[in-house]
Design a protein around this motif. Structure first.
Motif, short mmCIF file in Angstrom:
data_model
loop_
_atom_site.label_atom_id
_atom_site.label_comp_id
_atom_site.label_asym_id
_atom_site.label_seq_id
_atom_site.Cartn_x
_atom_site.Cartn_y
_atom_site.Cartn_z
N MET A 136 104.05 50.76 47.17
CA MET A 136 104.47 50.20 45.89
C MET A 136 103.61 49.01 45.49
SD MET A 136 106.66 52.05 44.47
CE MET A 136 106.60 50.94 43.07
N LYS A 137 103.18 48.19 46.45
CA LYS A 137 102.29 47.07 46.15
C LYS A 137 100.99 47.58 45.55
CE LYS A 137 104.06 43.92 49.69
NZ LYS A 137 103.78 43.30 51.02
N ASP A 138 100.46 48.65 46.14
CA ASP A 138 99.22 49.23 45.64
C ASP A 138 99.44 49.90 44.29
OD1 ASP A 138 96.36 49.84 46.29
OD2 ASP A 138 97.06 51.90 46.02
N PHE A 139 100.61 50.50 44.10
CA PHE A 139 100.97 51.14 42.83
C PHE A 139 100.96 50.10 41.70
CE2 PHE A 139 103.90 52.42 39.53
CZ PHE A 139 103.62 53.77 39.34
N ILE A 140 101.57 48.94 41.97
CA ILE A 140 101.64 47.87 40.96
C ILE A 140 100.25 47.35 40.62
CG2 ILE A 140 102.44 45.50 40.56
CD1 ILE A 140 104.94 46.27 42.24
N LEU A 141 99.42 47.16 41.63
CA LEU A 141 98.04 46.72 41.40
C LEU A 141 97.28 47.74 40.56
CD1 LEU A 141 97.06 45.31 44.93
CD2 LEU A 141 97.42 43.99 42.84
N SER A 142 97.50 49.01 40.85
CA SER A 142 96.83 50.09 40.11
C SER A 142 97.27 50.12 38.66
CB SER A 142 97.14 51.44 40.78
OG SER A 142 96.69 51.47 42.11
N TYR A 143 98.56 49.90 38.42
CA TYR A 143 99.08 49.90 37.05
C TYR A 143 98.46 48.76 36.24
CZ TYR A 143 102.32 49.93 33.12
OH TYR A 143 102.85 49.99 31.86
N ARG A 144 98.36 47.61 36.88
CA ARG A 144 97.88 46.42 36.18
C ARG A 144 96.36 46.38 36.00
NH1 ARG A 144 101.96 42.13 39.17
NH2 ARG A 144 103.46 41.94 37.44
N GLU A 145 95.65 47.24 36.68
CA GLU A 145 94.20 47.21 36.69
C GLU A 145 93.57 47.17 35.29
OE1 GLU A 145 90.37 47.03 38.14
OE2 GLU A 145 92.24 46.82 39.26
N PRO A 146 94.03 48.00 34.32
CA PRO A 146 93.36 48.02 33.00
C PRO A 146 93.42 46.69 32.25
CG PRO A 146 94.72 49.96 33.29
CD PRO A 146 95.07 49.03 34.41
N TYR A 147 94.47 45.88 32.48
CA TYR A 147 94.59 44.65 31.71
C TYR A 147 94.56 43.38 32.57
CZ TYR A 147 99.56 45.10 33.04
OH TYR A 147 100.75 45.25 33.74
N GLN A 148 94.31 43.55 33.85
CA GLN A 148 94.25 42.38 34.73
C GLN A 148 93.15 41.42 34.29
OE1 GLN A 148 96.57 41.70 36.65
NE2 GLN A 148 96.04 41.28 38.76
N HIS A 149 93.49 40.13 34.24
CA HIS A 149 92.53 39.06 33.87
C HIS A 149 92.06 39.16 32.42
CE1 HIS A 149 92.56 38.38 38.13
NE2 HIS A 149 91.91 39.50 38.39
N LYS A 150 92.86 39.80 31.56
CA LYS A 150 92.53 39.87 30.14
C LYS A 150 93.59 39.16 29.31
CE LYS A 150 89.96 44.25 30.24
NZ LYS A 150 89.88 45.61 29.69
N GLU A 151 93.19 38.61 28.18
CA GLU A 151 94.14 37.94 27.29
C GLU A 151 94.77 38.91 26.31
OE1 GLU A 151 92.40 34.60 25.38
OE2 GLU A 151 91.97 33.53 27.24
N THR A 152 94.01 39.91 25.89
CA THR A 152 94.52 40.93 24.99
C THR A 152 94.17 42.31 25.55
OG1 THR A 152 92.50 40.93 23.65
CG2 THR A 152 94.32 39.47 22.96
N PHE A 153 94.93 43.30 25.14
CA PHE A 153 94.75 44.64 25.66
C PHE A 153 95.13 45.64 24.59
CE2 PHE A 153 97.06 48.21 27.79
CZ PHE A 153 95.95 48.84 28.32
N ASN A 154 94.23 46.58 24.31
CA ASN A 154 94.47 47.60 23.29
C ASN A 154 94.44 48.97 23.96
OD1 ASN A 154 94.35 49.41 21.07
ND2 ASN A 154 93.50 47.78 19.79
N ILE A 155 95.50 49.74 23.74
CA ILE A 155 95.58 51.07 24.34
C ILE A 155 94.38 51.93 23.95
CG2 ILE A 155 96.88 53.25 24.28
CD1 ILE A 155 99.42 51.65 24.28
N LYS A 156 93.85 51.71 22.73
CA LYS A 156 92.71 52.50 22.27
C LYS A 156 91.44 52.23 23.09
CE LYS A 156 94.28 53.10 17.50
NZ LYS A 156 93.98 52.86 16.06
N ASP A 157 91.45 51.11 23.81
CA ASP A 157 90.29 50.77 24.63
C ASP A 157 90.35 51.41 26.02
OD1 ASP A 157 89.29 49.18 22.60
OD2 ASP A 157 90.30 47.37 23.34
N LEU A 158 91.47 52.07 26.31
CA LEU A 158 91.63 52.70 27.61
C LEU A 158 90.63 53.84 27.80
CD1 LEU A 158 95.49 53.04 28.16
CD2 LEU A 158 93.91 51.78 29.60
N THR A 159 90.10 53.94 29.01
CA THR A 159 89.26 55.08 29.39
C THR A 159 89.80 55.64 30.70
OG1 THR A 159 87.72 53.74 30.69
CG2 THR A 159 87.24 54.00 28.33
#
Length: 205
Positions: A69-92
């Motif tokens: 579960m710890k690794d799952f949470i880290l994986s989920y947060r990966e796309p927006y970790q250390h970012k101030e804003t996040f746009n779903i359209k920027d996902l790859t």
């Protein structure tokens, strides 16, 4: 200092051997039927070493699930970790790490979905999938007519459903493909017109 490091490495090595043996035994029998004797024998350890690390056999699975579960949470947060804003359209597909996480723990997930503790672990995943966006993210253009709790629940069950289906199908798609499909689904136009399929027999089910 060296003695302390050596002791830590020995503890980690013993714990890993116990966990690996437990997962190996899960391939053969239900969690409730596995005995401590079988675990230490498979791990090539004595009972004293087992009790130095765990009090009960159930503690092994609890710790394994905590690690996953710890690794799952880290994986989920990966796309927006250390970012101030996040746009779903920027996902790859390369930024979505959840499916790579599941693939990396393929053996565990394959075993757990067939076990008696799957329901408990499934609830933990669903809880995190609902909690993380509510805790970490805020929609700058939030639709006030939508109940954010229900929306988060909807998304959590949708993603969990994709994961479960993927596991049950024997990981028949690559993690990259699953990530690509999730992106397509997230960007899908929900305002489309739905065409009703016509049948010769309107009463046909």
């Amino acid at each position: 200092m060296c003695k302390h490091n050596s002791s830590d490495r020995r503890i980690k090595k013993s714990k890993k051997a116990i966990k690996d043996s437990f997962l190996l035994l899960m391939q053969e029998k239900d969690v409730r039927e596995i005995t401590i004797t079988e675990i230490v024998k498979a791990a090539d350890l004595n009972r004293g070493t087992f009790y130095n690390n765990f009090q009960f056999k159930e503690d092994i699975l609890d710790e394994i699930m905590d690690d996953v579960m710890k690794d799952f949470i880290l994986s989920y947060r990966e796309p927006y970790q250390h970012k101030e804003t996040f746009n779903i359209k920027d996902l790859t597909s390369s930024t979505i790490k959840i499916f790579k996480h599941v693939a990396a723990h393929k053996n565990f997930y394959t075993l757990i979905v067939k076990s008696t503790v799957w329901y408990t672990f499934q609830l933990r995943i669903c809880h995190e999938l609902k909690r993380l966006p509510l805790q970490d993210l805020m929609d700058s253009k939030q639709n006030t007519t939508i109940n954010i709790e229900l929306f988060s629940t909807y998304q959590a069950h949708a993603i969990l459903g994709m994961i479960i289906e993927w596991i049950h199908d024997g990981f028949n798609y690559s993690p990259e493909y699953m990530a690509e499909q999730l992106i397509e689904i997230l960007n899908y136009n929900h305002g489309q017109t739905i065409v009703i399929k016509q049948t010769d027999n309107p009463e046909q089910i």
